[in-house]
Design a protein around this motif. Structure first.
Motif, PDB file in Angstrom:
ATOM      1  N   THR A 148       0.687  -1.149   0.118  1.00 53.23           N
ATOM      2  CA  THR A 148      -0.103   0.074   0.100  1.00 53.23           C
ATOM      3  C   THR A 148       0.650   1.388   0.023  1.00 53.23           C
ATOM      4  N   ILE A 149       0.634   2.360  -0.932  1.00 55.56           N
ATOM      5  CA  ILE A 149       1.340   3.393  -0.895  1.00 55.56           C
ATOM      6  C   ILE A 149       0.181   4.515  -0.459  1.00 55.56           C
ATOM      7  N   LYS A 150       0.811   5.394   0.368  1.00 57.49           N
ATOM      8  CA  LYS A 150       0.252   6.528   1.119  1.00 57.49           C
ATOM      9  C   LYS A 150       0.479   7.741   0.664  1.00 57.49           C
ATOM     10  N   PHE A 151      -0.184   8.835   0.534  1.00 57.99           N
ATOM     11  CA  PHE A 151       0.205  10.131   0.279  1.00 57.99           C
ATOM     12  C   PHE A 151      -0.310  10.982   1.475  1.00 57.99           C
ATOM     13  N   TRP A 152       0.999  11.615   2.127  1.00 60.26           N
ATOM     14  CA  TRP A 152       0.814  12.284   3.284  1.00 60.26           C
ATOM     15  C   TRP A 152       0.946  13.809   3.016  1.00 60.26           C
ATOM     16  N   LYS A 153       0.243  14.539   3.734  1.00 61.61           N
ATOM     17  CA  LYS A 153       0.279  16.050   3.901  1.00 61.61           C
ATOM     18  C   LYS A 153       0.609  16.306   5.484  1.00 61.61           C
ATOM     19  N   VAL A 154       1.897  17.275   5.724  1.00 60.75           N
ATOM     20  CA  VAL A 154       2.395  17.483   6.909  1.00 60.75           C
ATOM     21  C   VAL A 154       2.408  19.179   7.086  1.00 60.75           C
ATOM     22  N   GLN A 155       1.488  19.868   7.782  1.00 62.09           N
ATOM     23  CA  GLN A 155       1.144  21.145   8.015  1.00 62.09           C
ATOM     24  C   GLN A 155       1.140  21.645   9.256  1.00 62.09           C
ATOM     25  N   PRO A 214       0.117  15.690  10.644  1.00 61.96           N
ATOM     26  CA  PRO A 214       0.181  14.679   9.482  1.00 61.96           C
ATOM     27  C   PRO A 214      -0.888  14.452   9.117  1.00 61.96           C
ATOM     28  N   ARG A 215      -1.501  14.175   7.822  1.00 58.62           N
ATOM     29  CA  ARG A 215      -2.794  13.884   7.460  1.00 58.62           C
ATOM     30  C   ARG A 215      -2.611  13.238   6.137  1.00 58.62           C
ATOM     31  N   CYS A 216      -3.155  11.891   6.381  1.00 53.67           N
ATOM     32  CA  CYS A 216      -2.983  10.688   4.911  1.00 53.67           C
ATOM     33  C   CYS A 216      -4.141  11.417   3.805  1.00 53.67           C
ATOM     34  N   ARG A 217      -3.631  11.911   2.852  1.00 53.03           N
ATOM     35  CA  ARG A 217      -4.661  12.349   1.861  1.00 53.03           C
ATOM     36  C   ARG A 217      -5.187  11.230   1.071  1.00 53.03           C
ATOM     37  N   ARG A 218      -4.332  10.455   0.667  1.00 57.35           N
ATOM     38  CA  ARG A 218      -5.053   9.525  -0.240  1.00 57.35           C
ATOM     39  C   ARG A 218      -4.203   7.994   0.074  1.00 57.35           C
ATOM     40  N   ILE A 219      -4.793   7.076  -0.363  1.00 52.90           N
ATOM     41  CA  ILE A 219      -4.509   5.540  -0.147  1.00 52.90           C
ATOM     42  C   ILE A 219      -4.544   4.930  -1.313  1.00 52.90           C
ATOM     43  N   TYR A 220      -3.193   4.627  -2.003  1.00 52.19           N
ATOM     44  CA  TYR A 220      -3.340   3.869  -3.357  1.00 52.19           C
ATOM     45  C   TYR A 220      -3.168   2.281  -3.017  1.00 52.19           C
ATOM     46  N   ALA A 221      -4.154   1.582  -2.908  1.00 51.33           N
ATOM     47  CA  ALA A 221      -3.952  -0.072  -2.659  1.00 51.33           C
ATOM     48  C   ALA A 221      -4.693  -1.014  -3.739  1.00 51.33           C
ATOM     49  N   HIS A 222      -4.297  -2.085  -3.597  1.00 55.95           N
ATOM     50  CA  HIS A 222      -4.923  -3.258  -4.207  1.00 55.95           C
ATOM     51  C   HIS A 222      -4.519  -3.092  -5.613  1.00 55.95           C
ATOM     52  N   ALA A 223      -3.236  -2.698  -6.015  1.00 51.71           N
ATOM     53  CA  ALA A 223      -2.612  -2.607  -7.336  1.00 51.71           C
ATOM     54  C   ALA A 223      -1.584  -3.603  -7.627  1.00 51.71           C
ATOM     55  N   HIS A 224      -0.883  -4.204  -6.710  1.00 50.68           N
ATOM     56  CA  HIS A 224       0.310  -5.029  -6.854  1.00 50.68           C
ATOM     57  C   HIS A 224      -0.044  -6.441  -6.069  1.00 50.68           C
ATOM     58  N   ASP A 225       0.069  -7.405  -6.744  1.00 51.72           N
ATOM     59  CA  ASP A 225       0.178  -8.676  -6.408  1.00 51.72           C
ATOM     60  C   ASP A 225       1.483  -8.994  -5.620  1.00 51.72           C
ATOM     61  N   TYR A 226       2.476  -8.457  -6.147  1.00 50.00           N
ATOM     62  CA  TYR A 226       4.005  -8.865  -5.472  1.00 50.00           C
ATOM     63  C   TYR A 226       4.183  -7.696  -4.451  1.00 50.00           C
ATOM     64  N   HIS A 227       5.415  -7.647  -3.901  1.00 50.47           N
ATOM     65  CA  HIS A 227       5.881  -6.739  -2.985  1.00 50.47           C
ATOM     66  C   HIS A 227       6.280  -5.546  -3.809  1.00 50.47           C
ATOM     67  N   ILE A 255      -5.792  10.625  -8.048  1.00 52.18           N
ATOM     68  CA  ILE A 255      -6.628   9.562  -8.364  1.00 52.18           C
ATOM     69  C   ILE A 255      -6.029   8.183  -7.563  1.00 52.18           C
ATOM     70  N   SER A 256      -6.827   7.731  -6.731  1.00 51.57           N
ATOM     71  CA  SER A 256      -6.241   6.681  -5.988  1.00 51.57           C
ATOM     72  C   SER A 256      -6.953   5.359  -6.049  1.00 51.57           C
ATOM     73  N   ASN A 257      -7.913   5.323  -6.920  1.00 51.95           N
ATOM     74  CA  ASN A 257      -8.734   4.135  -7.176  1.00 51.95           C
ATOM     75  C   ASN A 257      -8.304   3.576  -8.610  1.00 51.95           C
TER      76      ASN A 257
END
Length: 504
Positions: A148-155, A214-227, A255-257
């Protein structure tokens, strides 16, 4: 400044002995350490640093660890020399300082998960961190674990509190919100005395301090079968890629989906699989070009304008195998663990188990330079295979000016090489407060080129498995992760749970 005749004389001798046009060898000094462990202190597995990255300006540094945390540091020494331009110009001496960082904040980026469909545990370990373009005083970064990849904003947020009025009167509050002020002798049907009530104070809204949120803006998931082994930002500021063993996906930050598969090396029959993707990175200035490396020691350059699925490469960079040199370990040690583009995009640096190689993207006949890192380990490959050390993945980095390259080794050592024509710089340093304590003096003269490549040469070959003090190399302590400051000769190295910083 280090004044003194002996130092100046030594510099003069070094300058005279250096090849014409080659920069002087850097003298590295200790700057800072964060998380230094005391003697005998046991290191927790979750505290071991697994990723490290400077931002584009070099004013911020991020590390990730096996516990899924991201720790941010910010530079402080640039603020200490303010003042107007005229005052700075009047100073008749340069400001000698090294980069100094301080802890900024930390947050939990990833948590351990469980894939119920595959009955697979997903570690929280941070594999890679990449900084994104900052905006409006906020910091943005991407972090990823295996899936899972996450996009973070720290302000920075201002924390405002109500400061109540300082009243010396004793007040009694009634159930309906009324107030009985005994000092004034007032009840619910009170009237203000002539001249007003001196003990009445209104609350004041005050800003006490600022805190980083810190706030997680987006989560990019379920796109990789391998590590996932790599993520890389595009120079267009809008997209990034993520790579696993068999595929590279292209994402839009907004676009996270949805993602687009642009490289797929998975064969129809998995028994025909001969290589996997080990690292991928975008070109620093051309948004359509990316490079990825493989477990067979090759680097492929891809132009996304050619087709939607970039299975056919634009250029292939690989070194021809020397006849008669093949062994059981040949393919294992040829596997590339990391690649990096130079800042100008002209060169690609690759790291395999034994060497660093520098490739010119305009010349695919072979590397322009090969730097020996682990040649002394060749007789020990059987032992390294038995304890799995031969599969360690060391990272590499280039200086901002492109004059030097660096990579890690065992016993918490790291090596710095000069990569300009005629340079013989090959320095070995230890990640400690005294980096020169266990320096290994190695032959650095260029040797005969391999194969038909006239420009290729090897430098810095180690001949023994012990340092100058007679200490055997420790294969349990390894320096896998390091980063070079984008504009200065400053290195950040991760040794277990400690972050060491050096300057030259």
């Amino acid at each position: 400044m280090n004044g003194g005749g002996s130092v100046e004389a030594a510099e003069a001798v070094a300058e005279a002995s250096a090849p014409v046009g080659a920069p002087l060898q850097l003298e590295w000094k200790f700057a800072q350490v964060f998380g230094e462990r005391t003697a005998g202190e046991e290191v927790q597995e979750v505290d071991i640093i697994s990723a490290i990255e400077f931002d584009r300006t070099g004013d911020h540094l991020a590390t990730g660890d096996r516990g899924g945390r991201v720790v941010l540091f910010e530079r402080t020494d640039t603020r200490d020399h303010g003042g107007n331009r005229r005052d700075l110009e009047r100073m008749d001496f340069p400001i000698n300082r090294h980069p100094e960082f301080r802890y900024k904040t930390e947050f939990q980026s990833h948590e351990p998960e469980f894939d119920y469909l595959k009955s697979l545990e997903i570690e929280e370990k941070i594999n890679k961190i990449k900084w994104c373009q900052s905006a409006n005083g906020a910091l943005f970064l991407l972090s990823t674990n295996d899936k899972t990849i996450k996009f973070w904003k720290v302000q920075e947020k201002k924390v405002k509190k109500i400061c109540p009025g300082m009243s010396t009167s004793s007040k009694t509050y009634t159930a309906n919100g009324g107030c009985l002020d005994k000092t004034l002798g007032l009840g619910n049907d009170f009237s203000f005395p002539p001249g007003g009530a001196p003990s009445l104070h209104l609350p004041v809204m005050t800003s006490i301090e600022t805190s980083l949120v810190p706030r997680c803006r987006r989560i990019y998931a379920h796109a990789h079968d391998y590590h996932i082994n790599s993520i890389s930002n595009n120079s267009d500021g809008e997209t990034f890629i993520s790579a696993d063993d068999l595929r590279i996906n292209l994402w839009n930050l907004e676009i996270s989906n949805q993602s687009f598969n642009i490289v797929d090396v998975k064969p129809a029959n998995m028994e025909d699989l001969t290589e996997v993707i080990t690292s991928a990175e975008f070109h620093p200035s051309h948004c359509n070009i990316l490079a990825y490396s493989s477990s067979r020691g090759s680097v492929r350059l891809v132009d996304m304008r050619q087709s939607a699925l970039c299975d056919s490469h634009t250029k292939l960079f690989e070194e021809q195998e020397v006849p008669g040199s093949r062994s059981f370990f040949t393919e294992i040690i040829a596997s590339i663990s990391d690649i990096k583009f130079a800042k100008d995009g002209r060169y690609i640096l690759s790291r395999d188990y034994m060497t660093l190689k520098l490739w010119d993207i305009n010349m695919d006949s072979g590397p322009v330079s090969t730097f020996q890192v682990h040649e002394y380990l060749r007789p020990k490959l059987c032992d390294l295979y038995e304890n799995d050390s031969i599969f360690d993945k060391f990272e590499c980095c280039l200086s901002g000016d492109g004059l030097r390259v660096a990579t890690g080794s065992y016993s918490n050592l790291f090596r710095v090489f000069g990569c300009t024509d005629g340079s013989t710089e090959a320095t070995t340093l230890e990640a400690s407060k005294n980096p020169m304590r266990r320096q290994v003096q190695t032959p650095t003269r260029p040797s005969r080129s391999l194969g038909t490549l006239s420009r290729g040469f090897r430098r810095g070959a180690d001949t023994s498995g012990a340092d100058t003090n007679g200490n055997a190399f420790d294969f349990t302590t390894k320096l896998l992760h390091l980063a070079w400051h984008p504009t200065e000769n400053s290195l950040a190295c991760a040794a277990s749970n400690s972050l060491y910083m050096y300057y030259a």
